[in-house]
Design an enzyme around this catalytic site. Structure first.
Site, short mmCIF file in Angstrom:
data_model
loop_
_atom_site.label_atom_id
_atom_site.label_comp_id
_atom_site.label_asym_id
_atom_site.label_seq_id
_atom_site.Cartn_x
_atom_site.Cartn_y
_atom_site.Cartn_z
N ARG A 194 36.91 44.93 66.42
CA ARG A 194 36.38 43.63 66.83
C ARG A 194 36.18 43.64 68.34
NH1 ARG A 194 39.56 42.79 70.17
NH2 ARG A 194 38.54 40.82 70.58
N GLY A 195 35.51 42.57 68.82
CA GLY A 195 35.10 42.58 70.22
C GLY A 195 33.66 43.07 70.25
N ALA A 196 32.80 42.30 70.93
CA ALA A 196 31.36 42.54 70.82
C ALA A 196 30.93 44.00 71.06
CB ALA A 196 30.62 41.57 71.73
N ARG A 230 28.69 40.77 60.63
CA ARG A 230 29.11 39.60 61.42
C ARG A 230 27.87 39.05 62.15
NH1 ARG A 230 34.48 39.95 64.93
NH2 ARG A 230 34.46 37.71 64.53
N GLN A 261 44.22 36.98 68.67
CA GLN A 261 43.83 38.15 69.46
C GLN A 261 44.58 38.21 70.79
OE1 GLN A 261 41.71 36.17 67.84
NE2 GLN A 261 39.91 37.24 67.08
N ASP A 315 30.36 36.97 73.39
CA ASP A 315 29.69 37.61 72.25
C ASP A 315 28.18 37.51 72.34
OD1 ASP A 315 32.51 36.64 71.29
OD2 ASP A 315 31.92 38.36 70.09
N ASN A 370 31.53 32.47 72.87
CA ASN A 370 32.73 33.31 72.91
C ASN A 370 33.74 32.72 71.92
OD1 ASN A 370 34.20 35.58 73.98
ND2 ASN A 370 35.50 34.14 75.05
N LYS A 371 34.87 33.37 71.81
CA LYS A 371 35.91 32.98 70.85
C LYS A 371 36.21 31.48 70.90
CE LYS A 371 37.48 34.99 68.44
NZ LYS A 371 36.95 35.01 67.04
O1 MRU Z 1 36.32 37.60 66.59
P1 MRU Z 1 36.48 38.63 67.67
O2 MRU Z 1 37.90 39.04 67.88
O3 MRU Z 1 35.55 39.80 67.49
O4 MRU Z 1 36.01 37.86 68.98
C1 MRU Z 1 36.00 38.57 70.19
C2 MRU Z 1 35.61 37.76 71.37
O5 MRU Z 1 35.29 36.59 71.28
C3 MRU Z 1 35.56 38.49 72.69
O6 MRU Z 1 35.94 37.64 73.74
C4 MRU Z 1 34.15 38.99 72.94
O7 MRU Z 1 33.68 39.71 71.83
C5 MRU Z 1 34.07 39.86 74.14
S1 MRU Z 1 34.86 41.44 73.90
C6 MRU Z 1 34.59 42.34 75.31
#
Ligand code: MRU
Length: 348
Positions: free
Chosen positions: A50-52, A93, A198, A239, A249-250
């Site tokens: 996970r993470g963009a 996703r 996270q 994201d 973002n999250k």
């Molecule tokens: O649902 P996730 O854990 O994939 O969400 C991740 C985020 O929102 C991060 O802040 C974003 O992807 C940036 S990662 C460098």
């Protein structure tokens, strides 16, 4: 240089994709070995990776897995199959644009190939290039981000935008990694980031591994901390950023941005150019993933919410551009008119 090999969450090894299982952290450090696209899709969908940027890299390697097993000789069949796999991975996703950016880049590169063998090699080479470039990009973001901070500063961050969410260093956490290398002492408040945690499971662990002074708080403590704990800046990842500077973002990021503005604390978004989506004019157009109810109703596998209660579980929110002090990219920090600045960095 500090030891950061532990954060290499996505690898291509012996024709397989190796992922650090981010659902098992911090209690277990386990790696998943995948040899088919379905496994990569499932790992992205279930947040094992996970993470963009990390999602994009993993999906690109997913295409490389498929390509390595293609047994035909027809370049047309290869192209058709690659497109089908691209569409399949794209369905894992919806919000992080790096996923689409990475797989489209791989598909485009392979379409120049005239024969299957060349196309196979191109797919893998492009996926590896995306990973290598991301590491350099994150380091640059770290350098620019660190220029905003000073010895003794305290940063608040949300979710995990660290090394394990990218090829290395992270985006929001890249300045923190660089500060360690340069002997600059910074402290971090990490929000736990309900519902998937996270911040608690990943950010607090990751920063602890490199010896950063990190303090974990629950999400509802953020206002109190921002008001009372001398926070120098809020830095988050993203994201997807729309052309007008609105940032997805999250879930919870929007609340932090509003609070930061209320307490006059700079609010920065760390973003590789690959996360900037100029095809959409505003954040209204960013698809927001909604995840399953059990993420909210259950705690550590045990039901905690009343049976039958209605649940709403958006995984992301959109922060309007007017709440953002600056966007830290690998090409510099964009402030002021974000729309103009984003156009400019994307065309350099
Ligand atoms: O649902 P996730 O854990 O994939 O969400 C991740 C985020 O929102 C991060 O802040 C974003 O992807 C940036 S990662 C460098």
């Amino acid at each position: 240089m500090i030891e950061t090999d532990f954060i290499r969450s996505v690898r291509w090894e012996n024709n397989r994709v190796v992922l650090l299982d981010q659902q098992k952290l911090p209690l277990k450090t386990e790696y998943i070995h995948l040899d088919d696209v379905k496994g990569v899709w499932e790992s992205i969908h279930s947040l094992k990776v996970r993470g963009a940027p990390a999602i994009g890299i993993a999906a690109a390697f997913g295409l490389a897995l498929w390509a390595s097993k293609f047994a035909g000789q027809s370049i047309e069949d290869f192209r058709t199959g690659l497109r089908i796999q691209r569409d399949y991975l794209a369905s894992s996703r919806p919000t992080a644009v790096n996923l689409f950016w990475a797989i489209d880049r791989v598909v485009a590169a392979a379409f120049h190939a005239k024969i299957v063998e060349e196309a196979k090699q191109t797919v893998l080479a492009e996926a590896l290039a995306i990973q290598t470039e991301d590491e350099a990009v994150c380091r640059k973001i770290g350098e620019y981000g660190l220029s905003l901070l000073q010895q003794g500063d305290t940063v608040l961050t949300h979710c995990n935008a660290g090394g394990i969410a990218t090829a290395r260093y992270g985006t929001a956490l890249a300045p923190i990694y660089l500060s360690k290398e340069q002997g600059i002492e910074l402290s971090v408040y990490a929000t736990e980031t309900r519902p998937v945690l996270q911040g608690a499971r990943l950010t607090a662990w990751e920063l602890g591994q490199i010896g950063v002074d990190v303090t974990l708080i629950t999400d509802n403590m953020a206002a109190h901390v921002l008001k009372n704990k001398n926070i120098s800046a809020v830095i988050v990842g993203t994201d997807r950023i729309a052309a007008n500077g609105d940032v997805a973002n999250k879930i919870g990021t929007l609340g932090l941005a509003v609070l930061a503005k209320a307490f006059n604390i700079p609010f920065y978004v760390a973003s590789p150019l690959s996360t900037i989506d100029l095809t959409i004019s505003s954040g209204e157009e960013i698809p927001i993933e909604e995840r399953t109810e059990d993420e909210v109703t259950h705690w550590n596998g045990e039901r905690v919410a009343a049976e039958g209660v209605n649940i709403y579980n958006p995984a992301f929110d959109v922060t309007p551009h007017e709440y953002i002090t600056g966007i830290i990219t690998e090409k510099g920090i964009i402030t002021g008119d974000l729309q103009e600045g984003l156009q400019k960095v994307k065309t350099i």
